[in-house]
Design a protein around this motif. Structure first.
Motif, PDB file in Angstrom:
ATOM      1  N   THR A  63      26.843   5.763 -24.532  1.00  0.00           N
ATOM      2  CA  THR A  63      27.622   6.127 -23.355  1.00  0.00           C
ATOM      3  C   THR A  63      27.063   5.377 -22.160  1.00  0.00           C
ATOM      4  OG1 THR A  63      28.474   7.986 -22.053  1.00  0.00           O
ATOM      5  CG2 THR A  63      26.185   8.107 -22.723  1.00  0.00           C
ATOM      6  N   LYS A  64      27.918   5.200 -21.127  1.00  0.00           N
ATOM      7  CA  LYS A  64      27.455   4.534 -19.913  1.00  0.00           C
ATOM      8  C   LYS A  64      28.099   5.166 -18.701  1.00  0.00           C
ATOM      9  CE  LYS A  64      28.725   0.448 -21.105  1.00  0.00           C
ATOM     10  NZ  LYS A  64      28.934  -1.019 -21.041  1.00  0.00           N
ATOM     11  N   ARG A  65      27.437   5.011 -17.542  1.00  0.00           N
ATOM     12  CA  ARG A  65      27.980   5.508 -16.284  1.00  0.00           C
ATOM     13  C   ARG A  65      27.325   4.756 -15.152  1.00  0.00           C
ATOM     14  NH1 ARG A  65      25.495  11.380 -14.887  1.00  0.00           N
ATOM     15  NH2 ARG A  65      26.419  10.782 -12.893  1.00  0.00           N
ATOM     16  N   THR A  66      27.985   4.739 -14.000  1.00  0.00           N
ATOM     17  CA  THR A  66      27.414   4.081 -12.829  1.00  0.00           C
ATOM     18  C   THR A  66      26.667   5.105 -11.973  1.00  0.00           C
ATOM     19  OG1 THR A  66      29.454   4.371 -11.583  1.00  0.00           O
ATOM     20  CG2 THR A  66      29.170   2.293 -12.773  1.00  0.00           C
ATOM     21  N   VAL A  67      25.574   4.647 -11.366  1.00  0.00           N
ATOM     22  CA  VAL A  67      24.727   5.503 -10.536  1.00  0.00           C
ATOM     23  C   VAL A  67      24.440   4.773  -9.241  1.00  0.00           C
ATOM     24  CG1 VAL A  67      22.480   6.617 -10.318  1.00  0.00           C
ATOM     25  CG2 VAL A  67      23.675   6.641 -12.519  1.00  0.00           C
ATOM     26  N   LYS A  68      24.658   5.454  -8.107  1.00  0.00           N
ATOM     27  CA  LYS A  68      24.345   4.872  -6.801  1.00  0.00           C
ATOM     28  C   LYS A  68      22.910   5.230  -6.442  1.00  0.00           C
ATOM     29  CE  LYS A  68      25.812   4.522  -1.988  1.00  0.00           C
ATOM     30  NZ  LYS A  68      26.765   4.979  -0.942  1.00  0.00           N
ATOM     31  N   VAL A  69      22.117   4.214  -6.183  1.00  0.00           N
ATOM     32  CA  VAL A  69      20.707   4.389  -5.839  1.00  0.00           C
ATOM     33  C   VAL A  69      20.528   4.011  -4.375  1.00  0.00           C
ATOM     34  CG1 VAL A  69      18.343   3.670  -6.343  1.00  0.00           C
ATOM     35  CG2 VAL A  69      20.015   3.876  -8.202  1.00  0.00           C
ATOM     36  N   ASP A  70      19.964   4.929  -3.572  1.00  0.00           N
ATOM     37  CA  ASP A  70      19.818   4.649  -2.149  1.00  0.00           C
ATOM     38  C   ASP A  70      18.634   5.445  -1.604  1.00  0.00           C
ATOM     39  OD1 ASP A  70      20.293   3.553   0.310  1.00  0.00           O
ATOM     40  OD2 ASP A  70      22.357   4.292   0.485  1.00  0.00           O
ATOM     41  N   TYR A  71      18.259   5.080  -0.389  1.00  0.00           N
ATOM     42  CA  TYR A  71      17.227   5.846   0.298  1.00  0.00           C
ATOM     43  C   TYR A  71      17.778   7.220   0.664  1.00  0.00           C
ATOM     44  CZ  TYR A  71      14.572   1.525   0.615  1.00  0.00           C
ATOM     45  OH  TYR A  71      13.877   0.385   0.320  1.00  0.00           O
ATOM     46  N   ALA A  72      16.904   8.236   0.643  1.00  0.00           N
ATOM     47  CA  ALA A  72      17.328   9.610   0.888  1.00  0.00           C
ATOM     48  C   ALA A  72      17.134   9.979   2.351  1.00  0.00           C
ATOM     49  CB  ALA A  72      16.523  10.561   0.005  1.00  0.00           C
ATOM     50  N   PRO A  73      17.975  10.875   2.888  1.00  0.00           N
ATOM     51  CA  PRO A  73      17.745  11.371   4.251  1.00  0.00           C
ATOM     52  C   PRO A  73      16.330  11.936   4.394  1.00  0.00           C
ATOM     53  CG  PRO A  73      19.886  12.073   3.440  1.00  0.00           C
ATOM     54  CD  PRO A  73      19.178  11.458   2.279  1.00  0.00           C
ATOM     55  N   SER A  74      15.684  11.624   5.521  1.00  0.00           N
ATOM     56  CA  SER A  74      14.257  11.893   5.664  1.00  0.00           C
ATOM     57  C   SER A  74      13.919  12.452   7.039  1.00  0.00           C
ATOM     58  CB  SER A  74      13.454  10.590   5.448  1.00  0.00           C
ATOM     59  OG  SER A  74      13.729  10.022   4.192  1.00  0.00           O
ATOM     60  N   GLY A  75      12.816  13.176   7.102  1.00  0.00           N
ATOM     61  CA  GLY A  75      12.248  13.618   8.365  1.00  0.00           C
ATOM     62  C   GLY A  75      11.206  12.631   8.852  1.00  0.00           C
ATOM     63  N   TYR A  76      10.818  12.776  10.120  1.00  0.00           N
ATOM     64  CA  TYR A  76       9.899  11.820  10.752  1.00  0.00           C
ATOM     65  C   TYR A  76       8.533  12.459  10.964  1.00  0.00           C
ATOM     66  CZ  TYR A  76       7.902   8.546  14.142  1.00  0.00           C
ATOM     67  OH  TYR A  76       7.085   7.651  14.785  1.00  0.00           O
ATOM     68  N   VAL A  77       7.486  11.680  10.683  1.00  0.00           N
ATOM     69  CA  VAL A  77       6.109  12.117  10.910  1.00  0.00           C
ATOM     70  C   VAL A  77       5.431  11.098  11.824  1.00  0.00           C
ATOM     71  CG1 VAL A  77       3.887  12.696   9.864  1.00  0.00           C
ATOM     72  CG2 VAL A  77       6.020  13.178   8.626  1.00  0.00           C
ATOM     73  N   PRO A  78       5.108  11.479  13.068  1.00  0.00           N
ATOM     74  CA  PRO A  78       4.385  10.537  13.939  1.00  0.00           C
ATOM     75  C   PRO A  78       2.921  10.444  13.509  1.00  0.00           C
ATOM     76  CG  PRO A  78       4.717  12.630  15.061  1.00  0.00           C
ATOM     77  CD  PRO A  78       5.431  12.739  13.752  1.00  0.00           C
ATOM     78  N   VAL A  79       2.337   9.271  13.630  1.00  0.00           N
ATOM     79  CA  VAL A  79       0.923   9.065  13.312  1.00  0.00           C
ATOM     80  C   VAL A  79       0.314   8.142  14.360  1.00  0.00           C
ATOM     81  CG1 VAL A  79       1.276   9.325  10.824  1.00  0.00           C
ATOM     82  CG2 VAL A  79       1.371   7.057  11.829  1.00  0.00           C
ATOM     83  N   GLY A  80      -1.014   8.100  14.325  1.00  0.00           N
ATOM     84  CA  GLY A  80      -1.740   7.133  15.135  1.00  0.00           C
ATOM     85  C   GLY A  80      -1.378   7.111  16.600  1.00  0.00           C
ATOM     86  N   PRO A  81      -0.949   5.981  17.141  1.00  0.00           N
ATOM     87  CA  PRO A  81      -0.779   4.730  16.388  1.00  0.00           C
ATOM     88  C   PRO A  81      -2.126   4.088  16.013  1.00  0.00           C
ATOM     89  CG  PRO A  81      -0.407   4.352  18.712  1.00  0.00           C
ATOM     90  CD  PRO A  81      -0.615   5.822  18.567  1.00  0.00           C
ATOM     91  N   TYR A  82      -2.070   3.249  14.973  1.00  0.00           N
ATOM     92  CA  TYR A  82      -3.265   2.511  14.598  1.00  0.00           C
ATOM     93  C   TYR A  82      -2.848   1.171  13.985  1.00  0.00           C
ATOM     94  CZ  TYR A  82      -2.322   4.467   9.930  1.00  0.00           C
ATOM     95  OH  TYR A  82      -1.737   4.837   8.749  1.00  0.00           O
ATOM     96  N   ARG A  83      -3.762   0.220  14.068  1.00  0.00           N
ATOM     97  CA  ARG A  83      -3.462  -1.155  13.661  1.00  0.00           C
ATOM     98  C   ARG A  83      -3.585  -1.305  12.149  1.00  0.00           C
ATOM     99  NH1 ARG A  83      -4.542  -5.011  18.226  1.00  0.00           N
ATOM    100  NH2 ARG A  83      -2.591  -3.915  18.693  1.00  0.00           N
ATOM    101  N   ILE A  84      -2.583  -1.927  11.536  1.00  0.00           N
ATOM    102  CA  ILE A  84      -2.644  -2.165  10.093  1.00  0.00           C
ATOM    103  C   ILE A  84      -2.603  -3.649   9.748  1.00  0.00           C
ATOM    104  CG2 ILE A  84      -1.624   0.071   9.556  1.00  0.00           C
ATOM    105  CD1 ILE A  84       1.007  -1.378   8.952  1.00  0.00           C
ATOM    106  N   GLY A  85      -2.378  -4.523  10.725  1.00  0.00           N
ATOM    107  CA  GLY A  85      -2.367  -5.962  10.440  1.00  0.00           C
ATOM    108  C   GLY A  85      -2.553  -6.781  11.699  1.00  0.00           C
ATOM    109  N   ASP A  86      -3.318  -7.873  11.587  1.00  0.00           N
ATOM    110  CA  ASP A  86      -3.551  -8.774  12.722  1.00  0.00           C
ATOM    111  C   ASP A  86      -3.912 -10.133  12.149  1.00  0.00           C
ATOM    112  OD1 ASP A  86      -4.328 -10.146  14.986  1.00  0.00           O
ATOM    113  OD2 ASP A  86      -5.463  -8.469  15.837  1.00  0.00           O
ATOM    114  N   SER A  87      -2.985 -11.097  12.312  1.00  0.00           N
ATOM    115  CA  SER A  87      -3.198 -12.427  11.719  1.00  0.00           C
ATOM    116  C   SER A  87      -3.886 -13.397  12.678  1.00  0.00           C
ATOM    117  CB  SER A  87      -1.859 -13.019  11.258  1.00  0.00           C
ATOM    118  OG  SER A  87      -1.063 -13.372  12.372  1.00  0.00           O
ATOM    119  N   ARG A  88      -4.329 -12.929  13.840  1.00  0.00           N
ATOM    120  CA  ARG A  88      -4.940 -13.852  14.806  1.00  0.00           C
ATOM    121  C   ARG A  88      -6.239 -14.454  14.293  1.00  0.00           C
ATOM    122  NH1 ARG A  88      -4.636 -10.142  20.129  1.00  0.00           N
ATOM    123  NH2 ARG A  88      -5.238  -8.613  18.518  1.00  0.00           N
ATOM    124  N   ASP A  89      -6.865 -13.805  13.334  1.00  0.00           N
ATOM    125  CA  ASP A  89      -8.094 -14.347  12.762  1.00  0.00           C
ATOM    126  C   ASP A  89      -7.826 -15.351  11.647  1.00  0.00           C
ATOM    127  OD1 ASP A  89      -9.574 -12.773  14.474  1.00  0.00           O
ATOM    128  OD2 ASP A  89      -9.724 -11.110  13.037  1.00  0.00           O
TER     129      ASP A  89
END
Length: 917
Positions: free
Chosen positions: A548-574
């Motif tokens: 048997t076969k069927r189609t399925v829609k895959v997507d991101y789910a509705p979400s709540g927001y969590v504030p953090v930091g802020p904090y640095r996770i990347g810096d290419s100046r070096d």
């Protein structure tokens, strides 16, 4: 074997016959409790101390408070210190001190203390103590059970009717004046001390029964002084007569010694004596004379009937061979808590056919486990299901098996045939069910063990493949619950399969496949959203196939927001050289405990970043998108040669990967990335969009923001934003800057982060949207590192518990580009469509380019009244992007107004949208 009269006596007990009153279950006052654990809320002084909710912290406090008939329940643990029991119970109403729960399993379940003393007390029971030493004196009717002594035990003068049983003891001494002491069912050891393991001195009527005594340096059991009328029966006494570490290595070490002064009325028999090395010392010394064998000892003294010396089969000699009529033989269960039992494999050689074992423990059947196999455990109605049951047992005789097939029918009781260990039971189910077959194995002694196994009874019919596919979403904010977005659970259990499915192939529609057995569930993570065709192909044990076969829609789910930091996770100046254009730069997104100093949930679906591009070698733009997905035709940051530009970026995390990609269109530059917050299903705050509302304009209030100075701004509890909002979405605009600098918006004035939100330049109005956690008293703090600048804040929404919407991340997608339809004239409005019809808010990246004059753009809901605030500021000849959060109007449309400053091309990219759940 049939129980003898002696066997019946085994259940009656002889404690009362020995003069020790039995403990009755008379009405008693409420129990007292002792628990010194950290979370027990214990107290020795508070009113009501000793109750279960406020237990005593120490045993002495309970000992001082206990009354006749009361039980003191002590949670096992290390209590340290000395304990003295000096209060008395009453006949039939003892004071009982017990480890709760009480077990003879060892010190880990015991009450550990220093010295235990019972002094001048009567009618006292102590269970489950592990003292370093113990002493009983001037006490009557005292019972110690299940003790784990780590030092000597002394039963002193003036004590009567003391019983110690089911315990592990060190050197034990019954001293002058003690009367009618009973030691039974104990293991007693003495390693190096040159004293008898059990010594009885001037203690008439002492009873030593069914103990296991291990001696190294002195006699095993020594009865001396005026200890007349004593008895020594059913003990196992081992003596190592050649230990070189003993303090008196040359002294004789007889397992059993009875002095001339104690002979009168003293009796002994049914003991097992073992001397190592054999013959090193005579096993007996009776009235000053040594005897080398039991027969010699019995002939000369009339004692030692049924004694065994150095048996070849030591363990076998102990089983079913004790004298059950001996004093003290029946006072308590054995060291493991088991009562006497008749071993069907051994003849009953005890007196009068007794099956009591010698020593401290009884040999029980080790009926340790039951097992089963099921034929046709998955089959249609009407098929015979056969259960083969067996057990791991030492005594196979008397085994029986009760098989409950789990459908309400009567259990089938069966026994092994022809000396076999296994038995067989069969059943035909009359209706489909997911039943559990339970096997109960019982031996001749009544001991039972269980096992169970599910069976699947199906309806008759053809094999028909079927499945469901549902999203797998995180359920908490736990850092250890790692759930990737775009994950689907594939469940083929809906397949109608009358016979076992031997193979099931799953095609997920993205080029991957898997095989499952028993129609078990599997999860699969897709790399990108989309509509996929899933196929299930099954084959059963009879060779039938179904697909048997069927189609399925895959997507991101509705979400709540969590504030953090802020904090640095990347810096290419070096990095050397700088990030080149045309090649993606992989940025690891922290999840869970990747950054232990900033733990976040393991189920992140999208992140909010502040991305800064600096040191560009030429005019260019930067695109950010989920890893392992095609690069979209969108942009997030536009930068001029030599300039520094920042923008907020909301980007989903790629399915199965904790990475996002950033690519410079051309030239080279460095990028700096700060983590601001994240979205996740089932946790976080909901969002309420607002028409842009001015919160601060330093041109009219407070003056410009000065170098190295902070400005506190009230953002919650005003302008329609509730006081308990957790974060606010703000459009941050700088104008009139005196020099190049950066501006930071952050929650706690005492904790300024090493990040930035907006890079300013003299003579240019610059904007960036910031999502800022709310700080103390509903405020946020602004800071600029150098120069001075005017700051304008426009609120576009807030996150909080009464928020109205959830956010659905989207892979960046271009919605509109006026470069193909014509510029937006000064004072004109362009309409952007393509948002979902149920969207009430949107997160967009809006870019103004090819501007002919300074001005601003304002995004707002289609069909609504245009607000008097801006979404981004335009500059002639400069491309300006901004992260924009805006309400959405009917039909999924947004209006973008161009001010009178000049004409502009407007480019609108979708980053996600808000819907009401």
């Amino acid at each position: 074997m049939r129980p003898t009269r002696t066997g019946v006596l085994l259940t009656a007990g002889l404690v009362t016959a020995l003069g020790i009153p039995a403990v009755s279950a008379a009405a008693a006052p409420a129990d007292l409790f002792v628990n010194n654990a950290a979370n027990s809320h214990c107290s020795d002084t508070l009113p009501g101390a000793g109750a279960q909710t406020t237990p005593f912290c120490t045993v002495p406090s309970a000992a001082k408070a206990a009354q006749a008939g009361q039980t003191v329940r002590i949670t096992p643990g290390d209590y340290g210190g000395d304990v003295t029991v000096a209060r008395s119970g009453e006949p039939g109403k003892p004071i009982t001190f017990t480890a709760d729960p009480w077990t003879t399993g060892g010190t880990s379940q015991a009450v550990l203390i220093d010295q235990l003393t019972v002094d001048g007390a009567s009618h006292v029971v102590l269970r489950g103590f592990s003292p370093s030493r113990a002493k009983i004196e001037r006490s009557d009717d005292t019972v110690i059970e299940g003790a784990q002594l780590r030092g000597p035990l002394v039963i002193g003068a003036g004590s009567t009717n003391v019983r110690v049983s089911q315990s592990t003891l060190m050197a034990t001494r019954i001293e002058a004046g003690a009367q009618r002491t009973v030691l039974n069912r104990n293991i007693v050891r003495n390693n190096r001390d040159s004293v008898p393991v059990i010594s009885v001195v001037d203690a008439p009527g002492s009873v030593l029964a069914n103990n296991t005594v291990v001696s190294f340096c002195e006699a095993g059991i020594s009865v001396g002084g005026g200890s007349t009328g004593s008895s020594v029966f059913n003990n196992v006494i081992s003596s190592d007569a050649a230990q070189s570490f003993c303090t008196t290595p040359a002294a004789p070490r007889h397992p059993l010694v009875v002095a001339q002064s104690a002979v009168a009325g003293t009796r002994t028999g049914s003991n097992v004596l073992r001397a190592v090395p054999v013959g090193a010392s005579a096993p007996y010394r009776w009235s000053g004379t040594d005897y080398a064998t039991p027969s010699e000892f019995q002939k000369a003294t009339g004692q030692g009937a049924h004694d065994i010396l150095n048996p070849a089969e030591f363990n076998a000699s102990l089983i079913d061979s004790a004298d059950a009529t001996a004093p003290g033989a029946l006072a308590s269960p054995d060291m493991k808590g088991f009562g006497p039992i008749d071993n069907p494999l051994v003849a009953n050689t005890g007196k009068d056919g007794s099956f009591l074992d010698r020593g401290a423990t009884e040999t029980h059947d080790r009926l340790s486990s039951a097992s089963m196999s099921v034929r046709n455990a998955w089959a249609p109605v009407g098929t015979t299901v056969q259960v083969d049951a067996w057990a791991t047992t030492d005594w196979p005789s008397g085994m029986s098996y009760s098989v409950d097939f789990g459908d309400g029918s009567a259990p089938v009781v069966t026994t092994p045939k022809g000396g076999a260990l296994a038995a067989i039971a069969s059943h035909v189910y009359s209706a489909p069910c997911a039943c559990v077959v339970k096997v109960t194995a019982s031996n001749g002694a009544g001991k039972k063990v269980f096992t169970e196994r599910p069976v699947k009874v199906t309806a008759a019919g053809p094999l028909t493949a079927a499945f469901t596919a549902t999203p797998v979403l995180p359920t908490s904010d736990s850092p250890t619950e790692r759930v990737s977005p775009l994950t689907v659970q594939f469940d083929p259990s809906a397949t109608a399969a009358p016979w076992p499915v031997r193979r099931a192939d799953v095609v997920f529609g993205d080029g991957t496949t898997t095989e499952v057995t028993d129609l078990s569930k599997v999860t699969h993570t897709y790399r990108s959203p989309g509509t996929y065709t899933l196929t299930l192909t099954t084959m059963d044990s009879k060779g039938a196939q179904s697909a048997t076969k069927r189609t399925v829609k895959v997507d991101y789910a509705p979400s709540g927001y969590v504030p953090v930091g802020p904090y640095r996770i990347g810096d290419s100046r070096d990095d050397t050289p700088s990030m080149p254009g045309g090649a993606p730069f992989a940025l690891q997104v922290p999840r869970g405990l990747d950054r232990p100093e900033f733990p976040i949930s393991g189920g992140v679906s999208a992140v909010v970043l502040n991305v800064t591009v600096t040191g560009a070698s030429e005019d260019s733009h930067l695109t950010v998108w989920p890893a392992d997905q095609p690069r979209p035709a969108t942009s997030n940051v536009s930068v001029r040669a030599g300039a520094t530009t920042s923008n907020t970026v909301t980007v989903p995390v790629g399915g199965g990967l904790d990475t996002v990609l950033a690519q410079l269109n051309s030239g080279s530059a460095s990028i700096i990335v700060d983590m601001v917050g994240y979205y996740q299903p089932n946790i976080g705050q909901r969002f309420s969009p607002l028409a842009p509302t001015r919160v601060l304009d330093t041109r009219t209030t407070g003056g410009a923001l000065s170098a190295a100075k902070t400005r506190t701004v009230k953002v919650a509890g005003v302008n329609g934003i509730p006081a308990d909002a957790k974060a606010v979405a703000l459009n941050l605009t700088a104008t009139g800057a005196k020099e190049q600098a950066h501006v930071i918006a952050y929650p706690d004035p005492a904790k300024r982060p090493a990040t930035s939100n907006l890079n300013v330049e003299p003579g240019k109005d610059k904007s960036n949207q910031a999502i800022v956690p709310v700080g103390p008293n509903g405020t946020i703090t602004l800071f600029t590192n150098t120069g001075s600048t005017h700051v304008i804040l426009d609120a576009v929404g807030y996150y909080g518990k009464d928020g109205k919407t959830l956010f659905t991340p989207a892979v960046p997608k271009r919605l509109a580009d006026t470069r193909t339809t014509g510029k937006v004239a000064p004072g004109a409005t362009t309409t952007v469509s393509g948002l979902p019809a149920n969207a009430v808010g949107a997160v967009l990246n809006v870019t103004a380019t090819d501007s002919t004059g300074p001005g601003f753009l304002t995004a707002y809901a289609f069909g609504a009244t245009r607000p008097g605030a801006s979404s981004l500021n335009t500059l002639p000849g400069i491309t300006v992007p901004n992260h924009v959060t805006t309400p959405v109007g009917p039909g999924g449309k947004v209006s973008i107004f161009n001010s009178q400053g000049g004409s502009n091309h407007v480019i609108t990219d979708l980053l996600g949208y808000f819907t009401q759940p």
